[in-house]
Design a protein around this motif. Structure first.
Motif, PDB file in Angstrom:
ATOM      1  N   GLU A  21       0.838  -1.208   0.000  1.00 37.64           N
ATOM      2  CA  GLU A  21       0.000   0.000   0.000  1.00 37.64           C
ATOM      3  C   GLU A  21       0.864   1.246   0.000  1.00 37.64           C
ATOM      4  N   HIS A  22       1.960   1.203   0.731  1.00 38.70           N
ATOM      5  CA  HIS A  22       2.832   2.371   0.846  1.00 38.70           C
ATOM      6  C   HIS A  22       3.519   2.687  -0.472  1.00 38.70           C
ATOM      7  N   SER A  23       3.819   1.660  -1.285  1.00 36.06           N
ATOM      8  CA  SER A  23       4.562   1.890  -2.525  1.00 36.06           C
ATOM      9  C   SER A  23       3.664   2.144  -3.729  1.00 36.06           C
ATOM     10  N   LEU A  24       2.351   2.035  -3.556  1.00 34.25           N
ATOM     11  CA  LEU A  24       1.435   2.307  -4.666  1.00 34.25           C
ATOM     12  C   LEU A  24       1.511   3.773  -5.085  1.00 34.25           C
ATOM     13  N   LEU A  25       1.389   3.999  -6.395  1.00 35.32           N
ATOM     14  CA  LEU A  25       1.277   5.363  -6.889  1.00 35.32           C
ATOM     15  C   LEU A  25       0.005   6.001  -6.340  1.00 35.32           C
ATOM     16  N   GLN A  26       0.107   7.256  -5.977  1.00 35.70           N
ATOM     17  CA  GLN A  26      -1.072   8.021  -5.562  1.00 35.70           C
ATOM     18  C   GLN A  26      -1.518   8.839  -6.777  1.00 35.70           C
ATOM     19  N   ASN A  76     -17.196   6.378 -13.329  1.00 31.28           N
ATOM     20  CA  ASN A  76     -18.114   5.434 -13.964  1.00 31.28           C
ATOM     21  C   ASN A  76     -17.971   5.339 -15.478  1.00 31.28           C
ATOM     22  N   VAL A  77     -17.180   6.223 -16.082  1.00 23.08           N
ATOM     23  CA  VAL A  77     -17.060   6.229 -17.545  1.00 23.08           C
ATOM     24  C   VAL A  77     -16.192   5.075 -18.032  1.00 23.08           C
ATOM     25  N   VAL A  78     -15.130   4.762 -17.284  1.00 26.20           N
ATOM     26  CA  VAL A  78     -14.224   3.657 -17.632  1.00 26.20           C
ATOM     27  C   VAL A  78     -13.904   2.870 -16.361  1.00 26.20           C
ATOM     28  N   ASP A  79     -13.221   1.755 -16.529  1.00 20.20           N
ATOM     29  CA  ASP A  79     -12.870   0.891 -15.405  1.00 20.20           C
ATOM     30  C   ASP A  79     -11.476   1.242 -14.894  1.00 20.20           C
ATOM     31  N   TRP A  80     -11.423   1.994 -13.808  1.00 21.66           N
ATOM     32  CA  TRP A  80     -10.152   2.410 -13.241  1.00 21.66           C
ATOM     33  C   TRP A  80      -9.489   1.312 -12.415  1.00 21.66           C
ATOM     34  N   THR A  81     -10.201   0.229 -12.138  1.00 21.46           N
ATOM     35  CA  THR A  81      -9.620  -0.828 -11.301  1.00 21.46           C
ATOM     36  C   THR A  81      -8.435  -1.511 -11.978  1.00 21.46           C
ATOM     37  N   VAL A  82      -8.275  -1.309 -13.277  1.00 18.66           N
ATOM     38  CA  VAL A  82      -7.112  -1.900 -13.954  1.00 18.66           C
ATOM     39  C   VAL A  82      -5.814  -1.300 -13.425  1.00 18.66           C
ATOM     40  N   LEU A  83      -5.904  -0.169 -12.710  1.00 16.09           N
ATOM     41  CA  LEU A  83      -4.712   0.448 -12.128  1.00 16.09           C
ATOM     42  C   LEU A  83      -4.450  -0.003 -10.696  1.00 16.09           C
ATOM     43  N   ASP A  84      -5.312  -0.858 -10.165  1.00 19.14           N
ATOM     44  CA  ASP A  84      -5.187  -1.246  -8.756  1.00 19.14           C
ATOM     45  C   ASP A  84      -3.826  -1.843  -8.417  1.00 19.14           C
ATOM     46  N   ALA A  85      -3.228  -2.516  -9.379  1.00 19.63           N
ATOM     47  CA  ALA A  85      -1.954  -3.177  -9.099  1.00 19.63           C
ATOM     48  C   ALA A  85      -0.803  -2.189  -8.938  1.00 19.63           C
ATOM     49  N   ILE A  86      -0.961  -0.998  -9.484  1.00 20.93           N
ATOM     50  CA  ILE A  86       0.154  -0.036  -9.437  1.00 20.93           C
ATOM     51  C   ILE A  86      -0.191   1.247  -8.702  1.00 20.93           C
ATOM     52  N   LYS A  96      -3.354   3.862  -6.435  1.00 16.72           N
ATOM     53  CA  LYS A  96      -4.630   4.134  -5.788  1.00 16.72           C
ATOM     54  C   LYS A  96      -5.190   5.418  -6.379  1.00 16.72           C
ATOM     55  N   VAL A  97      -6.403   5.345  -6.924  1.00 11.40           N
ATOM     56  CA  VAL A  97      -6.990   6.467  -7.645  1.00 11.40           C
ATOM     57  C   VAL A  97      -7.998   7.195  -6.758  1.00 11.40           C
ATOM     58  N   ARG A  98      -7.890   8.535  -6.748  1.00 12.59           N
ATOM     59  CA  ARG A  98      -8.874   9.362  -6.071  1.00 12.59           C
ATOM     60  C   ARG A  98      -9.454  10.361  -7.064  1.00 12.59           C
ATOM     61  N   PHE A  99     -10.743  10.630  -6.943  1.00  9.98           N
ATOM     62  CA  PHE A  99     -11.441  11.554  -7.837  1.00  9.98           C
ATOM     63  C   PHE A  99     -11.755  12.840  -7.085  1.00  9.98           C
ATOM     64  N   LEU A 100     -11.263  13.959  -7.636  1.00  9.20           N
ATOM     65  CA  LEU A 100     -11.425  15.259  -6.994  1.00  9.20           C
ATOM     66  C   LEU A 100     -12.403  16.102  -7.810  1.00  9.20           C
ATOM     67  N   VAL A 105      -1.198  13.087 -11.672  1.00  8.86           N
ATOM     68  CA  VAL A 105      -2.423  13.880 -11.703  1.00  8.86           C
ATOM     69  C   VAL A 105      -2.981  13.850 -13.120  1.00  8.86           C
ATOM     70  N   CYS A 106      -4.257  13.487 -13.232  1.00 10.41           N
ATOM     71  CA  CYS A 106      -4.978  13.500 -14.505  1.00 10.41           C
ATOM     72  C   CYS A 106      -5.873  14.738 -14.534  1.00 10.41           C
ATOM     73  N   VAL A 107      -5.799  15.503 -15.605  1.00  8.24           N
ATOM     74  CA  VAL A 107      -6.532  16.769 -15.668  1.00  8.24           C
ATOM     75  C   VAL A 107      -7.338  16.859 -16.953  1.00  8.24           C
ATOM     76  N   MET A 108      -8.403  17.626 -16.901  1.00  6.35           N
ATOM     77  CA  MET A 108      -9.135  17.988 -18.101  1.00  6.35           C
ATOM     78  C   MET A 108      -8.443  19.177 -18.753  1.00  6.35           C
ATOM     79  N   ARG A 109      -8.540  19.249 -20.048  1.00  2.04           N
ATOM     80  CA  ARG A 109      -7.860  20.298 -20.787  1.00  2.04           C
ATOM     81  C   ARG A 109      -8.327  21.692 -20.362  1.00  2.04           C
TER      82      ARG A 109
END
Length: 321
Positions: free
Chosen positions: A3-8, A21-31, A33-37, A57-61
């Motif tokens: 858990e400590h070494s996972l990407l935030q 809900n638009v796509v399946d973010w769980t495919v990133l679970d192995a690398i 932890k995703v948070r939605f702001l 950080v993922c951003v909208m244009r």
């Protein structure tokens, strides 16, 4: 991976709370932890507090400004992923100096042209006013405008501008265009007549803006250009707010020097609650939804996931130069 070494990972700018809900973010679970702001942009100190714990950080244009002042206070940030392959809100030289990789995505090409044409139809036929009258128990309140046989002016005949030209031609409109880089030959390839800037504003019954925001295009629709327009003409902007001199446009609309404007973009965004565009009866205003469609969001977010996976694997894709 612990858990400590996972990407935030932060998915920023999720104003409608739909990203999860638009796509399946769980495919990133192995690398990671995703948070939605979901918060709107804030001052630099607030943004630092919001983002300082994230590696990605993922951003909208062009929703949130990532200038050097913000980027320099996010030492943990290593990857910034944006929707689209252009984002004027990101200081790319600063990101490069700070060792922050910036990657982008493709986009769904029909969303913005379709929205533009919806605004053209909406403002010329007064669809909002008529619909509100019906909702309030009334009936017809005026006469709609016609498009057939009228002149459509396109400011910027790029990929979106060419779609708008096709739509105009399908509606039986005469289509003219101008931009600083456009030539008569290139316009003719799309069945469009090249004219001067002044002629574009003087002749257009509907004038639609499709320039990329740059130092050269900022404020190019100024008081003089607006003064050239017919009092019966409509101005449409789904490109970027700063391309139009906002004060000059408000003045022209308040004094009825043009018939109206249909706008999806502003400076700043979100539009302040007391802004005149929210209340003027000759303005059709929407909250920058030109690219806010299911297909476009699915493209953005699925490719953001791909970008993160590729970067984590040491082979980044869709890298900004």
């Amino acid at each position: 991976m612990t858990e400590h070494s996972l990407l935030q990972i932060a998915v920023l700018d999720d104003w409608q709370s739909v990203a999860n809900n638009v796509v399946d973010w769980t495919v990133l679970d192995a690398i990671g932890k995703v948070r939605f702001l979901h918060e709107f942009p804030a001052d630099t100190a607030s943004m630092v507090a919001r983002l300082e714990s994230f590696d990605v950080v993922c951003v909208m244009r062009e929703r949130t400004l990532f200038n050097e002042a913000l980027l320099s206070q996010l030492p943990r940030l290593k990857l910034l992923v944006t929707g689209g392959m252009r984002n004027a809100a990101i200081d790319l030289p600063a990101a490069a100096r700070l060792g922050i990789q910036v990657c982008g995505t493709d986009s769904y090409k029909n969303a913005a042209p379709e929205m533009t044409w919806a605004l053209i139809m909406g403002i010329t036929r007064n669809l909002v006013g008529e619909a509100n009258s019906l909702r309030e128990g009334g009936w017809q309140i005026g006469l709609g405008g016609d498009l057939y046989g009228k002149t459509l002016g396109i400011l910027g005949l790029g990929s979106i501008g060419k779609w708008i030209a096709r739509y105009g031609q399908a509606f039986g409109m005469r289509v003219i265009a101008w931009s600083e880089n456009l030539t008569a030959e290139r316009a003719a390839e799309s069945g469009v007549t090249y004219v001067s800037k002044q002629a574009l504003f003087e002749q257009a019954d509907v004038l639609s803006v499709h320039l990329v925001l740059s130092d050269r295009s900022r404020g190019i629709v100024d008081a003089q250009a607006l003064s050239w327009m017919k009092p019966t003409a409509y101005l449409i902007n789904t490109a970027r707010g700063p391309i139009i001199d906002e004060a000059a446009l408000i003045n022209a609309l308040q004094h009825r020097r043009i018939a109206g404007a249909a706008l999806d973009v502003y400076e700043p965004e979100p539009l302040p609650a007391d802004h005149p565009f929210r209340h003027m009866d000759n303005v059709l205003a929407t909250p920058h939804i030109g690219y806010v469609t299911e297909n476009n969001y699915r493209t953005f977010f699925s490719q953001m996931i791909e970008d993160i996976q590729a970067w984590h694997g040491g082979k980044p894709i869709r890298v900004f130069d």
